[in-house]
Design an enzyme around this catalytic site. Sequence first.
Site, short mmCIF file in Angstrom:
data_model
loop_
_atom_site.label_atom_id
_atom_site.label_comp_id
_atom_site.label_asym_id
_atom_site.label_seq_id
_atom_site.Cartn_x
_atom_site.Cartn_y
_atom_site.Cartn_z
N TRP A 152 43.80 35.37 36.26
CA TRP A 152 44.16 36.67 35.69
C TRP A 152 43.83 36.79 34.22
O TRP A 152 44.03 37.84 33.63
CB TRP A 152 45.67 36.90 35.88
CG TRP A 152 46.44 35.64 35.59
CD1 TRP A 152 46.85 34.71 36.52
CD2 TRP A 152 46.79 35.10 34.32
NE1 TRP A 152 47.43 33.64 35.89
CE2 TRP A 152 47.41 33.85 34.53
CE3 TRP A 152 46.64 35.55 33.00
CZ2 TRP A 152 47.88 33.05 33.50
CZ3 TRP A 152 47.11 34.75 31.96
CH2 TRP A 152 47.72 33.52 32.22
N ASN A 153 43.38 35.70 33.57
CA ASN A 153 43.28 35.78 32.10
C ASN A 153 42.08 36.58 31.60
O ASN A 153 42.15 37.22 30.57
CB ASN A 153 43.36 34.39 31.45
CG ASN A 153 42.20 33.51 31.82
OD1 ASN A 153 41.68 33.58 32.93
ND2 ASN A 153 41.79 32.66 30.91
N LYS A 176 38.32 36.67 45.70
CA LYS A 176 39.78 36.78 45.64
C LYS A 176 40.21 36.67 44.18
O LYS A 176 40.30 35.59 43.60
CB LYS A 176 40.49 35.69 46.44
CG LYS A 176 41.97 36.08 46.60
CD LYS A 176 42.92 34.92 46.76
CE LYS A 176 43.35 34.28 45.49
NZ LYS A 176 44.19 35.07 44.57
N GLU A 179 46.34 38.03 42.08
CA GLU A 179 47.18 39.16 42.54
C GLU A 179 47.84 39.89 41.38
O GLU A 179 48.34 41.01 41.55
CB GLU A 179 48.23 38.67 43.55
CG GLU A 179 47.68 38.36 44.94
CD GLU A 179 46.73 37.19 45.00
OE1 GLU A 179 46.85 36.28 44.15
OE2 GLU A 179 45.83 37.17 45.87
N GLY A 229 40.17 28.29 37.58
CA GLY A 229 41.63 28.22 37.63
C GLY A 229 42.12 26.92 37.04
O GLY A 229 41.43 26.26 36.26
N GLU A 251 35.67 25.71 37.65
CA GLU A 251 35.78 25.97 36.20
C GLU A 251 37.27 25.90 35.89
O GLU A 251 38.00 26.85 36.18
CB GLU A 251 35.21 27.35 35.86
CG GLU A 251 33.75 27.52 36.19
CD GLU A 251 32.84 26.72 35.25
OE1 GLU A 251 33.32 26.27 34.19
OE2 GLU A 251 31.68 26.52 35.61
N CYS A 285 40.94 29.51 28.54
CA CYS A 285 40.72 28.11 28.94
C CYS A 285 40.18 27.27 27.79
O CYS A 285 40.52 26.11 27.67
CB CYS A 285 39.78 28.05 30.13
SG CYS A 285 38.23 28.91 29.83
N GLU A 382 47.87 21.43 29.35
CA GLU A 382 47.41 22.70 28.80
C GLU A 382 48.57 23.70 28.72
O GLU A 382 49.14 24.05 29.75
CB GLU A 382 46.34 23.24 29.76
CG GLU A 382 45.77 24.57 29.37
CD GLU A 382 44.85 25.13 30.46
OE1 GLU A 382 45.13 24.91 31.65
OE2 GLU A 382 43.88 25.80 30.09
P1 NAD Z 1 45.47 29.01 39.26
O1 NAD Z 1 44.77 27.73 39.48
O2 NAD Z 1 46.92 29.09 39.52
O3 NAD Z 1 44.77 30.18 40.12
C1 NAD Z 1 43.37 30.43 40.10
C2 NAD Z 1 42.99 31.24 41.32
O4 NAD Z 1 43.09 30.41 42.49
C3 NAD Z 1 43.93 32.43 41.61
O5 NAD Z 1 43.17 33.49 42.15
C4 NAD Z 1 44.86 31.85 42.64
O6 NAD Z 1 45.51 32.84 43.38
C5 NAD Z 1 43.86 31.08 43.48
N1 NAD Z 1 44.33 30.11 44.48
C6 NAD Z 1 43.63 29.80 45.59
N2 NAD Z 1 44.28 28.91 46.34
C7 NAD Z 1 45.42 28.66 45.72
C8 NAD Z 1 46.50 27.81 46.05
N3 NAD Z 1 46.49 27.03 47.14
N4 NAD Z 1 47.54 27.79 45.20
C9 NAD Z 1 47.54 28.55 44.06
N5 NAD Z 1 46.52 29.37 43.72
C10 NAD Z 1 45.46 29.41 44.54
O7 NAD Z 1 45.12 29.39 37.76
P2 NAD Z 1 45.83 30.44 36.83
O8 NAD Z 1 47.12 29.88 36.35
O9 NAD Z 1 45.83 31.76 37.48
O10 NAD Z 1 44.76 30.49 35.64
C11 NAD Z 1 44.86 29.73 34.52
C12 NAD Z 1 43.99 28.50 34.59
O11 NAD Z 1 42.62 28.87 34.71
C13 NAD Z 1 44.11 27.72 33.31
O12 NAD Z 1 44.20 26.36 33.62
C14 NAD Z 1 42.80 28.01 32.61
O13 NAD Z 1 42.40 27.03 31.69
C15 NAD Z 1 41.85 28.13 33.76
N6 NAD Z 1 40.64 28.84 33.37
C16 NAD Z 1 39.46 28.15 33.34
C17 NAD Z 1 38.30 28.79 32.93
C18 NAD Z 1 36.98 28.07 32.87
O14 NAD Z 1 35.95 28.72 32.82
N7 NAD Z 1 36.96 26.75 32.87
C19 NAD Z 1 38.34 30.14 32.58
C20 NAD Z 1 39.57 30.80 32.62
C21 NAD Z 1 40.71 30.14 33.04
#
Ligand code: NAD
Length: 480
Positions: A152-153, A176, A179, A229, A251, A285, A382
């Site tokens: 979502w960020n 996906k 949400e 994520g 990523e 991130c 983080e």
């Molecule tokens: P998250 O890992 O909780 O979710 C990421 C995505 O995966 C969401 O759409 C989530 O709904 C989905 N997902 C799929 N299966 C899942 C499961 N079994 N359980 C939970 N989620 C599931 O990440 P977040 O908290 O939404 O985002 C923040 C993270 O993303 C931070 O760690 C940030 O550093 C990272 N991020 C990385 C980059 C990059 O390019 N490296 C860029 C932006 C954010």
Amino acid sequence: MEYPELALHVAGQWLTRASGGERPVTNPADETTLATLPLAGAEELAAAAESARRGFLAWRRVRAHDRYVILRRAAELMRERAEAIATVLTLEQGKPLAESVREVRLSADILDFQAEEGKRLYGRTVAPRVEGILSQTVVRQPVGPVAAFTPWNFPANLPVRKLSSALAAGCSVVLKPDEETPGTAMLLVRVFLDAGVPADAINLVCGDPAQVSSALIAHPAIAKVSITGSVAVGKLLGEQAARHLKRFTGELGGHAPVIVCEDADLAFVLKSSLAAKYRNAGQVCASPIRFYLPRRLHTVFAEQFAEGARRLRLGSGLDAQTQMGPLTHARRLDDMEGFVEDALGCGARLLTGGRRVDRPGFFFEPAVFADAPPASRLMQQEPFGPIAVIQPYDTLGEAIDAANALPYGLGAYAFTRDLMTAHRLGEELDAGMVGINHYGVSQPEMPFGGWKDSGIGQEMGAEGLLHYTELKTITVGVPN
Ligand code: NAD
């Protein structure tokens, strides 16, 4: 611009209801409900994957140049609609509107670059080794339907990183998004469809994340999984992808160090670091987290950094005066409090902020710590929020070792006016992106990706496209 009615896009249909139920989408600036999001159940997930299979068969046959024309048109539409998309982005995500507009415009630039690269999927010819072979070529072809998961960020930039490369390479996508931020994704999907991407080539689903990812990754139509994520979810999806031998790009999270050298211009470092740290309320991130200062400069820098953080104007992202918006959801506030409590318990010094703001919305005072013990959570995990920590060092080698000590390796930064030191830092920092004297490491033309736990593969740049292709060797022999 009002927030739109939300719908999923499955097998060419916009669905305002689906079998997985529904959930509200909240405005983080005032905690009001913006809309109700339909959630995909098993039925829609299977339909989306099947649709992506059909979409792939149609889209891969479109000539590279024609795909380019459609994607360039999508980039133009994205620019035309930038203000409207950005408003929805700010409503559901919280960041200041100007940041959202920049994000959407940059997304259009990413799309332009990947569309261009799609015309340059070059192969090579290899001299035959044995008699009777007329030609040997190595070509790249699209990998197939992609399941893409985004957080979502950056609700525009991150889906576009995946959609642009996948579509330019000739793949179809089931996207996906998170949400919390589905409205931006929905408007982006409309842009692609309006530009002429076939309806089956883009499906959009939201639902129970664990259910969606297990169903899509296991589905035989899906050839590749791409997630942006957290490290934890990235590893989980990576394991699932491996079980089915699906191609995988991750990523993931970061914990960016910043090494400030003795010769750096402190006023310049301070100004650019405050802007980089509190952009998007630190929910970035590659956000700078750990600042390493020569011991002699540590106290003055820490005090001035804290003063700058204290002066930031918090408010709704739609207010032009706002410099930092709310955090995107209530869980982030709990997380931030956890980091602050732990750091205080470990003996770190809190110089400013670190508390919820007593008003509606998920606002958190920008926090600055100094002298956090290496074992504190803040120095290990983080925070993904508006918290910075300022640490002293005695030698540059010691600072580099500390910067490299964590299992993360996404962004790393340093400030120096000495060319030799700049080269040394570029060489020795263990990270996918190293920024010396600036923080702008995310550019459409440059590959973006993490080392170590921060990920596998890159997005953007010429490399971004290649991760959506498979290699094939074709040899043609003399017919009998
Ligand atoms: P998250 O890992 O909780 O979710 C990421 C995505 O995966 C969401 O759409 C989530 O709904 C989905 N997902 C799929 N299966 C899942 C499961 N079994 N359980 C939970 N989620 C599931 O990440 P977040 O908290 O939404 O985002 C923040 C993270 O993303 C931070 O760690 C940030 O550093 C990272 N991020 C990385 C980059 C990059 O390019 N490296 C860029 C932006 C954010």
